[in-house]
Design a protein around this motif. Structure first.
Motif, PDB file in Angstrom:
ATOM      1  N   VAL A 293       4.009  11.590   4.938  1.00  0.00           N
ATOM      2  CA  VAL A 293       3.909  10.907   6.230  1.00  0.00           C
ATOM      3  C   VAL A 293       3.747   9.405   6.023  1.00  0.00           C
ATOM      4  CG1 VAL A 293       2.541  10.659   8.339  1.00  0.00           C
ATOM      5  CG2 VAL A 293       2.925  12.933   7.360  1.00  0.00           C
ATOM      6  N   ILE A 294       2.865   9.025   5.092  1.00  0.00           N
ATOM      7  CA  ILE A 294       2.647   7.605   4.807  1.00  0.00           C
ATOM      8  C   ILE A 294       3.908   6.983   4.217  1.00  0.00           C
ATOM      9  CG2 ILE A 294       1.332   5.958   3.400  1.00  0.00           C
ATOM     10  CD1 ILE A 294      -1.063   7.808   3.633  1.00  0.00           C
ATOM     11  N   ALA A 295       4.601   7.747   3.355  1.00  0.00           N
ATOM     12  CA  ALA A 295       5.837   7.251   2.757  1.00  0.00           C
ATOM     13  C   ALA A 295       6.885   6.975   3.828  1.00  0.00           C
ATOM     14  CB  ALA A 295       6.359   8.276   1.750  1.00  0.00           C
ATOM     15  N   GLN A 296       6.962   7.885   4.801  1.00  0.00           N
ATOM     16  CA  GLN A 296       7.927   7.720   5.883  1.00  0.00           C
ATOM     17  C   GLN A 296       7.597   6.471   6.713  1.00  0.00           C
ATOM     18  OE1 GLN A 296       8.196  11.104   8.456  1.00  0.00           O
ATOM     19  NE2 GLN A 296       9.983  10.340   9.559  1.00  0.00           N
ATOM     20  N   THR A 297       6.303   6.259   6.970  1.00  0.00           N
ATOM     21  CA  THR A 297       5.875   5.080   7.725  1.00  0.00           C
ATOM     22  C   THR A 297       6.251   3.802   6.989  1.00  0.00           C
ATOM     23  OG1 THR A 297       4.003   6.295   8.676  1.00  0.00           O
ATOM     24  CG2 THR A 297       3.895   3.887   8.758  1.00  0.00           C
ATOM     25  N   ALA A 298       6.020   3.799   5.669  1.00  0.00           N
ATOM     26  CA  ALA A 298       6.331   2.624   4.857  1.00  0.00           C
ATOM     27  C   ALA A 298       7.827   2.314   4.871  1.00  0.00           C
ATOM     28  CB  ALA A 298       5.854   2.839   3.429  1.00  0.00           C
ATOM     29  N   ILE A 299       8.636   3.358   4.789  1.00  0.00           N
ATOM     30  CA  ILE A 299      10.092   3.178   4.801  1.00  0.00           C
ATOM     31  C   ILE A 299      10.551   2.616   6.145  1.00  0.00           C
ATOM     32  CG2 ILE A 299      12.297   4.411   4.772  1.00  0.00           C
ATOM     33  CD1 ILE A 299      11.015   6.304   2.695  1.00  0.00           C
ATOM     34  N   GLN A 300       9.948   3.114   7.242  1.00  0.00           N
ATOM     35  CA  GLN A 300      10.290   2.627   8.576  1.00  0.00           C
ATOM     36  C   GLN A 300       9.956   1.147   8.732  1.00  0.00           C
ATOM     37  OE1 GLN A 300       8.124   5.313  11.099  1.00  0.00           O
ATOM     38  NE2 GLN A 300       9.736   6.874  11.117  1.00  0.00           N
ATOM     39  N   LEU A 301       8.935   0.713   7.997  1.00  0.00           N
ATOM     40  CA  LEU A 301       8.561  -0.696   8.028  1.00  0.00           C
ATOM     41  C   LEU A 301       9.457  -1.541   7.139  1.00  0.00           C
ATOM     42  CD1 LEU A 301       4.646  -0.511   7.913  1.00  0.00           C
ATOM     43  CD2 LEU A 301       6.035  -1.363   9.796  1.00  0.00           C
ATOM     44  N   GLY A 302      10.263  -0.873   6.336  1.00  0.00           N
ATOM     45  CA  GLY A 302      11.142  -1.595   5.426  1.00  0.00           C
ATOM     46  C   GLY A 302      10.407  -2.145   4.210  1.00  0.00           C
ATOM     47  N   ILE A 303       9.304  -1.499   3.825  1.00  0.00           N
ATOM     48  CA  ILE A 303       8.509  -1.966   2.684  1.00  0.00           C
ATOM     49  C   ILE A 303       9.218  -1.608   1.389  1.00  0.00           C
ATOM     50  CG2 ILE A 303       6.326  -1.689   1.443  1.00  0.00           C
ATOM     51  CD1 ILE A 303       4.998  -1.197   4.162  1.00  0.00           C
ATOM     52  N   ASN A 304       9.343  -2.585   0.511  1.00  0.00           N
ATOM     53  CA  ASN A 304      10.024  -2.402  -0.764  1.00  0.00           C
ATOM     54  C   ASN A 304       9.021  -2.001  -1.840  1.00  0.00           C
ATOM     55  OD1 ASN A 304      11.666  -2.462  -2.981  1.00  0.00           O
ATOM     56  ND2 ASN A 304      12.059  -4.674  -2.929  1.00  0.00           N
ATOM     57  N   PHE A 305       9.228  -0.805  -2.407  1.00  0.00           N
ATOM     58  CA  PHE A 305       8.340  -0.303  -3.457  1.00  0.00           C
ATOM     59  C   PHE A 305       8.801  -0.738  -4.846  1.00  0.00           C
ATOM     60  CE2 PHE A 305       7.285   2.532  -0.011  1.00  0.00           C
ATOM     61  CZ  PHE A 305       5.938   2.804  -0.186  1.00  0.00           C
ATOM     62  N   GLY A 306       9.869  -1.539  -4.883  1.00  0.00           N
ATOM     63  CA  GLY A 306      10.464  -1.899  -6.168  1.00  0.00           C
ATOM     64  C   GLY A 306       9.509  -2.546  -7.150  1.00  0.00           C
ATOM     65  N   GLU A 307       8.606  -3.392  -6.678  1.00  0.00           N
ATOM     66  CA  GLU A 307       7.700  -4.095  -7.576  1.00  0.00           C
ATOM     67  C   GLU A 307       6.305  -3.475  -7.598  1.00  0.00           C
ATOM     68  OE1 GLU A 307       7.628  -8.185  -6.581  1.00  0.00           O
ATOM     69  OE2 GLU A 307       9.792  -8.481  -6.865  1.00  0.00           O
ATOM     70  N   ILE A 308       6.162  -2.281  -7.009  1.00  0.00           N
ATOM     71  CA  ILE A 308       4.854  -1.626  -6.951  1.00  0.00           C
ATOM     72  C   ILE A 308       4.880  -0.361  -7.795  1.00  0.00           C
ATOM     73  CG2 ILE A 308       3.127  -0.602  -5.419  1.00  0.00           C
ATOM     74  CD1 ILE A 308       4.336  -2.205  -3.131  1.00  0.00           C
ATOM     75  N   GLU A 309       3.885  -0.210  -8.654  1.00  0.00           N
ATOM     76  CA  GLU A 309       3.754   1.025  -9.436  1.00  0.00           C
ATOM     77  C   GLU A 309       3.299   2.135  -8.508  1.00  0.00           C
ATOM     78  OE1 GLU A 309       1.514   0.921 -13.066  1.00  0.00           O
ATOM     79  OE2 GLU A 309       1.892  -1.219 -13.345  1.00  0.00           O
ATOM     80  N   VAL A 310       4.012   3.235  -8.510  1.00  0.00           N
ATOM     81  CA  VAL A 310       3.677   4.354  -7.632  1.00  0.00           C
ATOM     82  C   VAL A 310       3.544   5.627  -8.471  1.00  0.00           C
ATOM     83  CG1 VAL A 310       4.384   5.731  -5.643  1.00  0.00           C
ATOM     84  CG2 VAL A 310       4.947   3.296  -5.722  1.00  0.00           C
ATOM     85  N   TYR A 311       2.461   6.379  -8.240  1.00  0.00           N
ATOM     86  CA  TYR A 311       2.210   7.618  -8.957  1.00  0.00           C
ATOM     87  C   TYR A 311       1.872   8.717  -7.952  1.00  0.00           C
ATOM     88  CZ  TYR A 311       1.751   4.441 -12.924  1.00  0.00           C
ATOM     89  OH  TYR A 311       1.978   3.477 -13.880  1.00  0.00           O
ATOM     90  N   SER A 312       2.203   9.937  -8.298  1.00  0.00           N
ATOM     91  CA  SER A 312       1.919  11.051  -7.387  1.00  0.00           C
ATOM     92  C   SER A 312       0.424  11.326  -7.302  1.00  0.00           C
ATOM     93  CB  SER A 312       2.651  12.319  -7.848  1.00  0.00           C
ATOM     94  OG  SER A 312       2.238  12.675  -9.173  1.00  0.00           O
ATOM     95  N   LYS A 313      -0.286  11.141  -8.438  1.00  0.00           N
ATOM     96  CA  LYS A 313      -1.733  11.357  -8.468  1.00  0.00           C
ATOM     97  C   LYS A 313      -2.410  10.206  -9.195  1.00  0.00           C
ATOM     98  CE  LYS A 313      -1.538  16.442  -8.533  1.00  0.00           C
ATOM     99  NZ  LYS A 313      -1.965  17.653  -9.291  1.00  0.00           N
ATOM    100  N   ILE A 314      -3.650   9.952  -8.832  1.00  0.00           N
ATOM    101  CA  ILE A 314      -4.379   8.867  -9.487  1.00  0.00           C
ATOM    102  C   ILE A 314      -4.600   9.181 -10.957  1.00  0.00           C
ATOM    103  CG2 ILE A 314      -6.705   9.763  -8.952  1.00  0.00           C
ATOM    104  CD1 ILE A 314      -5.567   6.073  -9.009  1.00  0.00           C
ATOM    105  N   ALA A 315      -4.717  10.481 -11.291  1.00  0.00           N
ATOM    106  CA  ALA A 315      -4.910  10.881 -12.685  1.00  0.00           C
ATOM    107  C   ALA A 315      -3.716  10.480 -13.536  1.00  0.00           C
ATOM    108  CB  ALA A 315      -5.149  12.390 -12.767  1.00  0.00           C
ATOM    109  N   HIS A 316      -2.504  10.593 -12.951  1.00  0.00           N
ATOM    110  CA  HIS A 316      -1.301  10.208 -13.684  1.00  0.00           C
ATOM    111  C   HIS A 316      -1.286   8.699 -13.940  1.00  0.00           C
ATOM    112  CE1 HIS A 316       0.903  13.963 -11.889  1.00  0.00           C
ATOM    113  NE2 HIS A 316      -0.032  14.275 -12.772  1.00  0.00           N
ATOM    114  N   ALA A 317      -1.672   7.935 -12.965  1.00  0.00           N
ATOM    115  CA  ALA A 317      -1.692   6.478 -13.117  1.00  0.00           C
ATOM    116  C   ALA A 317      -2.671   6.056 -14.200  1.00  0.00           C
ATOM    117  CB  ALA A 317      -2.065   5.827 -11.788  1.00  0.00           C
ATOM    118  N   MET A 318      -3.851   6.644 -14.191  1.00  0.00           N
ATOM    119  CA  MET A 318      -4.882   6.290 -15.157  1.00  0.00           C
ATOM    120  C   MET A 318      -4.501   6.753 -16.563  1.00  0.00           C
ATOM    121  SD  MET A 318      -8.181   7.107 -12.716  1.00  0.00           S
ATOM    122  CE  MET A 318      -9.417   6.664 -13.949  1.00  0.00           C
ATOM    123  N   LYS A 319      -3.865   7.916 -16.643  1.00  0.00           N
ATOM    124  CA  LYS A 319      -3.431   8.427 -17.940  1.00  0.00           C
ATOM    125  C   LYS A 319      -2.344   7.542 -18.526  1.00  0.00           C
ATOM    126  CE  LYS A 319      -1.832  12.682 -20.168  1.00  0.00           C
ATOM    127  NZ  LYS A 319      -1.426  14.100 -19.939  1.00  0.00           N
TER     128      LYS A 319
END
Length: 288
Positions: free
Chosen positions: A253-279
């Protein structure tokens, strides 16, 4: 004396009441409903003594209405009203319970005036007694009105301060290392909370010399477009002060909202879980 001009001023009545101030306070406390809640239910000796002192001070000022003009009397009450209305004990007491005590005090005065008049039958007319009673009721009503205004305002300020403190606590930057932080967001995020979060997180990261911040959105069920925009403004703000960010736990739902806003995730690190990011960044974490 049908044309006699009635007056509230009476030194003998003033003295009669003032001599009974302490008695009135003790009578009031002894007949107080100790189950009314708030300050009235306290068993703390210091709280009880403070409450009695406030009641006694009320009588000291109130008695002056029989030697001073009503306007002057009300003016003297302003300080008492402000102090008691903002008192922590009375702020935690239901307003209806406080108002009940004002009316009980009013009844005390009406009874004592009746007692005084009985000892002065030859000098005091029923019309004079009625004039005093009306003055007591009118003055108590004005005090109640001003107390309600002051107490309500103080309660609102207290609530706003508590809410702001809760909001500050709801956006804590947790230090994982000396230069890496974690911002776990939980629950509903409204526009006001997002604004506070923007200010506090930037300040915390600056104070802690944070170089990288993980933002965990897994505890946020949904956000509106305005809040989503502010979160990504936060990321831009962090970038300006030299903080790299990584986002984890973005719901569909949040992803859909961000896309509707036209937010570019290109320069942002995105992970499915916080554990994956920290690992990924070699931070020890137990993945559940």
């Amino acid at each position: 004396m049908p044309n006699e001009q009635l007056t509230l001023k009476n030194d003998k009545l003033h003295d009669f009441l003032c001599e009974r101030n302490k008695v009135m306070t003790e009578e009031w406390y002894q007949t107080l409903d100790k189950k009314a809640g708030g300050i009235y239910s306290s068993n703390n000796p210091e709280t009880i003594e403070k409450m009695k002192q406030q009641n006694y001070e009320f009588h000291e000022v109130f008695c002056s209405m029989f030697t001073k003009d009503e306007v002057d009397c009300i003016k003297e009450f302003e300080d008492w009203i402000e102090r008691v209305a903002k008192d922590e004990g009375h702020l935690t007491t239901p307003l209806e319970s406080v108002l009940k005590e004002f009316f009980r005090t009013q009844e005390q005065y009406l009874q004592y005036i009746e007692e005084f008049a009985a000892t002065q039958k030859e000098n005091i007319s029923p019309a004079q007694v009625n004039e005093w009673n009306k003055a007591v009721v009118n003055t108590i009503n004005k005090i109640i009105l001003e107390f309600t205004v002051q107490n309500t305002k103080a309660a609102e300020n207290r609530l706003n301060a508590q809410q702001e403190m809760i909001l500050e606590m709801s956006a804590p930057v947790i230090l994982l290392t000396k230069d890496i932080g974690l911002l776990p967001l939980v629950g509903e995020i409204n526009t006001y909370r997002a604004q506070i979060m923007f200010e506090k997180v930037l300040q915390q990261c600056h104070n802690n010399s944070t170089e990288r911040l993980f933002i965990d959105l897994s505890g946020v069920p949904i956000i509106d477009t305005m809040v989503a925009h502010q979160i990504f403004q936060l990321i831009e703000g962090l970038k300006i002060i030299g903080v790299k960010t990584a986002i984890a736990g973005i719901s569909p739902v949040i992803a859909q909202t961000a896309i509707q806003l036209g937010i570019n995730f290109g320069e942002i690190e995105v992970y499915s879980k916080i554990a994956h990011a920290m690992k990924f960044h070699n931070l020890q974490v137990s993945e559940k």
